[in-house]
Design an enzyme around this catalytic site. Structure first.
Site, PDB file in Angstrom:
ATOM      1  N   HIS A  24       0.866  -0.024   5.160  1.00  0.00           N
ATOM      2  CA  HIS A  24      -0.467  -0.602   5.020  1.00  0.00           C
ATOM      3  C   HIS A  24      -1.287  -0.176   6.232  1.00  0.00           C
ATOM      4  O   HIS A  24      -0.806  -0.220   7.361  1.00  0.00           O
ATOM      5  CB  HIS A  24      -0.383  -2.130   4.949  1.00  0.00           C
ATOM      6  CG  HIS A  24      -1.729  -2.796   5.009  1.00  0.00           C
ATOM      7  ND1 HIS A  24      -2.759  -2.459   4.177  1.00  0.00           N
ATOM      8  CD2 HIS A  24      -2.204  -3.776   5.822  1.00  0.00           C
ATOM      9  CE1 HIS A  24      -3.828  -3.195   4.464  1.00  0.00           C
ATOM     10  NE2 HIS A  24      -3.514  -3.998   5.460  1.00  0.00           N
ATOM     11  N   GLY A  84      -1.991  -1.953  11.180  1.00  0.00           N
ATOM     12  CA  GLY A  84      -1.214  -1.206  10.220  1.00  0.00           C
ATOM     13  C   GLY A  84       0.249  -1.564  10.381  1.00  0.00           C
ATOM     14  O   GLY A  84       0.648  -2.134  11.414  1.00  0.00           O
ATOM     15  N   ASN A  85       1.028  -1.279   9.367  1.00  0.00           N
ATOM     16  CA  ASN A  85       2.452  -1.559   9.454  1.00  0.00           C
ATOM     17  C   ASN A  85       3.197  -0.717   8.441  1.00  0.00           C
ATOM     18  O   ASN A  85       2.670  -0.351   7.400  1.00  0.00           O
ATOM     19  CB  ASN A  85       2.741  -3.052   9.258  1.00  0.00           C
ATOM     20  CG  ASN A  85       1.970  -3.641   8.079  1.00  0.00           C
ATOM     21  OD1 ASN A  85       2.276  -3.362   6.920  1.00  0.00           O
ATOM     22  ND2 ASN A  85       0.950  -4.444   8.372  1.00  0.00           N
ATOM     23  N   SER A 104       5.646  -8.397  10.209  1.00  0.00           N
ATOM     24  CA  SER A 104       4.250  -8.183   9.830  1.00  0.00           C
ATOM     25  C   SER A 104       3.799  -9.234   8.827  1.00  0.00           C
ATOM     26  O   SER A 104       4.534  -9.584   7.901  1.00  0.00           O
ATOM     27  CB  SER A 104       4.109  -6.798   9.192  1.00  0.00           C
ATOM     28  OG  SER A 104       2.884  -6.730   8.512  1.00  0.00           O
ATOM     29  N   ASP A 114      -3.111  17.964  -4.789  1.00  0.00           N
ATOM     30  CA  ASP A 114      -1.836  18.426  -4.221  1.00  0.00           C
ATOM     31  C   ASP A 114      -0.883  17.270  -3.948  1.00  0.00           C
ATOM     32  O   ASP A 114       0.324  17.472  -3.833  1.00  0.00           O
ATOM     33  CB  ASP A 114      -2.093  19.192  -2.907  1.00  0.00           C
ATOM     34  CG  ASP A 114      -2.546  20.625  -3.141  1.00  0.00           C
ATOM     35  OD1 ASP A 114      -2.270  21.179  -4.230  1.00  0.00           O
ATOM     36  OD2 ASP A 114      -3.168  21.207  -2.236  1.00  0.00           O
ATOM     37  N   HIS A 155      -5.638   0.145   7.812  1.00  0.00           N
ATOM     38  CA  HIS A 155      -7.082  -0.055   7.635  1.00  0.00           C
ATOM     39  C   HIS A 155      -7.777   1.270   7.962  1.00  0.00           C
ATOM     40  O   HIS A 155      -8.820   1.289   8.620  1.00  0.00           O
ATOM     41  CB  HIS A 155      -7.598  -1.163   8.556  1.00  0.00           C
ATOM     42  CG  HIS A 155      -7.161  -2.534   8.161  1.00  0.00           C
ATOM     43  ND1 HIS A 155      -7.996  -3.617   8.142  1.00  0.00           N
ATOM     44  CD2 HIS A 155      -5.958  -3.013   7.754  1.00  0.00           C
ATOM     45  CE1 HIS A 155      -7.339  -4.701   7.764  1.00  0.00           C
ATOM     46  NE2 HIS A 155      -6.087  -4.369   7.532  1.00  0.00           N
ATOM     47  N   HIS A 197     -10.123  -5.038   1.201  1.00  0.00           N
ATOM     48  CA  HIS A 197      -9.090  -5.091   2.221  1.00  0.00           C
ATOM     49  C   HIS A 197      -8.769  -3.685   2.737  1.00  0.00           C
ATOM     50  O   HIS A 197      -9.294  -3.276   3.760  1.00  0.00           O
ATOM     51  CB  HIS A 197      -7.870  -5.795   1.622  1.00  0.00           C
ATOM     52  CG  HIS A 197      -6.795  -6.105   2.619  1.00  0.00           C
ATOM     53  ND1 HIS A 197      -5.741  -6.930   2.354  1.00  0.00           N
ATOM     54  CD2 HIS A 197      -6.588  -5.666   3.866  1.00  0.00           C
ATOM     55  CE1 HIS A 197      -4.954  -7.008   3.413  1.00  0.00           C
ATOM     56  NE2 HIS A 197      -5.447  -6.249   4.345  1.00  0.00           N
ATOM     57  N   SER A 236       4.798  -8.411  13.728  1.00  0.00           N
ATOM     58  CA  SER A 236       3.365  -8.687  13.567  1.00  0.00           C
ATOM     59  C   SER A 236       2.607  -8.599  14.891  1.00  0.00           C
ATOM     60  O   SER A 236       3.041  -9.134  15.909  1.00  0.00           O
ATOM     61  CB  SER A 236       3.200 -10.095  12.982  1.00  0.00           C
ATOM     62  OG  SER A 236       1.839 -10.406  12.826  1.00  0.00           O
ATOM     63  N   GLY A 237       1.467  -7.912  14.883  1.00  0.00           N
ATOM     64  CA  GLY A 237       0.541  -7.939  16.015  1.00  0.00           C
ATOM     65  C   GLY A 237       1.048  -7.309  17.300  1.00  0.00           C
ATOM     66  O   GLY A 237       0.445  -7.493  18.350  1.00  0.00           O
ATOM     67  N   TYR A 284       5.313  25.921  -4.314  1.00  0.00           N
ATOM     68  CA  TYR A 284       4.696  25.770  -2.994  1.00  0.00           C
ATOM     69  C   TYR A 284       5.802  25.429  -1.998  1.00  0.00           C
ATOM     70  O   TYR A 284       6.709  24.672  -2.308  1.00  0.00           O
ATOM     71  CB  TYR A 284       3.651  24.648  -3.016  1.00  0.00           C
ATOM     72  CG  TYR A 284       2.976  24.440  -1.679  1.00  0.00           C
ATOM     73  CD1 TYR A 284       1.789  25.095  -1.362  1.00  0.00           C
ATOM     74  CD2 TYR A 284       3.539  23.607  -0.723  1.00  0.00           C
ATOM     75  CE1 TYR A 284       1.177  24.922  -0.135  1.00  0.00           C
ATOM     76  CE2 TYR A 284       2.931  23.432   0.520  1.00  0.00           C
ATOM     77  CZ  TYR A 284       1.752  24.086   0.803  1.00  0.00           C
ATOM     78  OH  TYR A 284       1.156  23.914   2.026  1.00  0.00           O
TER      79      TYR A 284
END
Lengths: 232, 232, 232, 232
Positions: free
Chosen positions: D94, D27-28, D73, D119, D96, D168, D44-45, D226
């Site tokens: 992003h 994720g990033n 990333s 909501d 997964h 993806h 990245s990574g 709300y």
């Protein structure tokens, strides 16, 4: 009296909670002393964090309280039926663990789909028939024990140490209360995988009998070679 | 002897537990030293919180114990078959992780449905055929290795470093024991998503081949650009 | 004012979070003081870790703020309808707990499939009809209360202390705010098991009426024998 | 430079992990400074527990590294396309995350089944078409951004701040990086409930449009009521 057994049954009840097999007070563990024919069991409706040696209940085989100021688990009569019928049982557990109970709600056995199941249970986990109106209204908990025995018949109950009671949940047993709790854990994990298996493919068949034999025997047979010798 | 390897294999076994890939003692990790042809493996049936450098078992390629006072994992012979056949493998893992095992119980491959899978596995995770009665009864663990090899054939086993054994569970490998454990984790997460995917739509097709290529290559190809250069 | 009630309602809101029944701010608990006809309720949209005695809101039966500097939960008008109609209710809870809400999204009741459900709910958990456009656009929260009342009719609302509002989620109640939260927890666990049950077998029938009776009565009836006498 | 933005984007990345939306490095999060047209993004990574202000990467709108010693990333080009097209976006995420990704693997939108979804998202979460071979092989990440834009068209992207990319996973956005992460959490919970809903009843329809309107507007509309005024 029975200090050692009370300590073990207390530990077994706490282990049940620790392994995530009970929500709230939905479970109970007992253990028996075969010499005195006395049973130690969790008090009814008491939260697991309130359990202590002092509130464990000691009863005789007719369910009379021999020691302890609290009521025993309401499922006591079921435990007693199992102890009376099967001399080899040293501990009994009842839970509402989520996946095993879901199978019970469907009145569906837990089929032995894989080696995880076969490592602990030598075949399917059966589900009892539903109790009749009469059986429920009179001596319900005792009749629950009787329908378990009716289902198991003369099978070697140590080879498949668990059963589902229709619309209720599992009862599990073992050589003592601790091993009964471990069997309850193996049952729940087997039930979760069986649930996944049937969701993926509802027509999945039981594991081949010879693979079931192999896995059960390599852990529990005469020539078992799983684990360490000193632990057998 | 082999202190560095023993430390790595110990860490890998503990990581397996930490990542939630094993319940109880249901898993084992080994690593090989290709110079001496010795393998370090978890002792059989020992709980993860009892593992230490002292109880790791060192064996040779025939399974003879070279160092250590405990029995090696009962799945040792499967590990050895894989090390003998595939020189590039440095670590082997076996688990009963819940979702991968559920696919194995259905004898169903884990199809590559998305980029999460493609980032680590270049294609579907195959499932072996069932072993025959004879293969189970004689040299079961060795034959488990052989049926894995029969299924993989001459494929590049580092591109899809995992397989399901029918009705049993996954075996996973890697360059060393730690990367094999990480692959076991990627497998389980891919299996969970594949389970969800098939539950939502049982007719879902494999990811497009060119998207599988892209994701696998951007992480593992010659011109990989995922992650940091110094980590390649 | 109402310090004791404010403390209880605060504890009940925190318990809701602790039991895993709310994500983020998706839930609220209130309690009523029947003597003064004042209601204490969670402030709207405030995170559970920011809740304190000082920011609980006190309102009258028309929803006017009597004490507190923050807006009350936007669902207040639904709570008030329930308090007005059912004098025996002392606490009301609303959650978006995952499984109960999933049934609400299907406009599907939660059938009483087993004794776990029967131990707390004397029958199925109903789901309201969908609100009309007019009911949603004008006084939505009040109309949510009204459609709950329309669904429950003149039933004894303490015997099935929960309902699902179509496409929205559950409302739950009890003798006080704490017991309402516990009922919310029993509801969610019953919903999870009902989800599993229907996934395993979509044609599963309700538990036999006499078994439902037995379990509900042994916990809640005149001659209840579950738990300890002093706790009744 | 951009210390404040770097701190926020770092916090947002850590929040993504804390909320359970990423396994491993999957994720990033990025954030943009609209005055300088510079973007801060996760390297990245790199593991989440290794992230610090010092390794956040600053890039310009063409993806050139302006500050930072690590690669950005690999999904950077997708983020940049979104920032270029939609001026109102201040943060992009992003993941997964398991359930949203499972829908993406089926190429299935997440239908708005209930008020929990409504909501936060004013309608269904769309799923893009599959990318073509050519789009994947050349400028894959940029084309991922383009197919998102093709799917969204001229809709108000702040009303449904998330999309699924076929096979993806989800991309999510917000006014800034923190609110984008919160939207990623709301998406995942909506996806879990949608999964349950469809498992219970595959023919479930979308929530009534007027109820969707009501819930979205009471939280996000001109006359929203709300939450607390000072928080708007």
């Amino acid at each position: 009296m029975l200090e050692e057994l009370k300590e073990k049954v207390l530990s077994a009840n706490l282990l049940l909670k620790e392994l995530g097999l009970v929500c709230f007070t939905w479970g109970n563990v007992s253990g028996i002393d075969r010499q005195s024919n006395l049973v130690v069991i969790k008090p009814s409706g008491v939260h697991y964090d309130k359990l202590s040696l002092n509130n464990m209940v000691v009863v005789d085989m007719d369910g009379n309280i021999i020691e302890g100021g609290l009521r025993p688990s309401s499922d006591l009569a079921t435990h007693l039926e199992l102890y009376k019928k099967y001399q080899e049982i040293g501990g009994v557990v009842h839970t509402h663990s989520r996946y095993a109970t879901s199978f019970a709600q469907c009145r569906k056995q837990i089929t032995a789909f894989g080696t995880t199941h076969a490592d602990y249970f030598y075949g399917d986990i059966p589900c009892t028939r539903a109790l009749t109106k009469d059986e429920v209204e009179k001596e319900y908990e005792k009749n629950t024990g009787k329908v378990i025995i009716e289902t198991l018949g003369d099978k070697d109950v140590m080879k498949v140490p668990a059963i589902l009671v229709s619309n209720h949940g599992p009862f599990i047993w073992g050589l003592d209360s601790i091993s009964a709790v471990m069997n309850a854990a193996y049952l729940e994990e087997s039930a979760r995988m069986a649930f996944n298996t049937l969701t993926l493919d509802g027509s999945t068949q039981m594991i081949d009998q010879y693979l079931l034999d192999k896995h059960y025997q390599r852990k529990h047979g005469k020539n078992a070679y799983y684990g360490q010798k000193e632990k057998k």
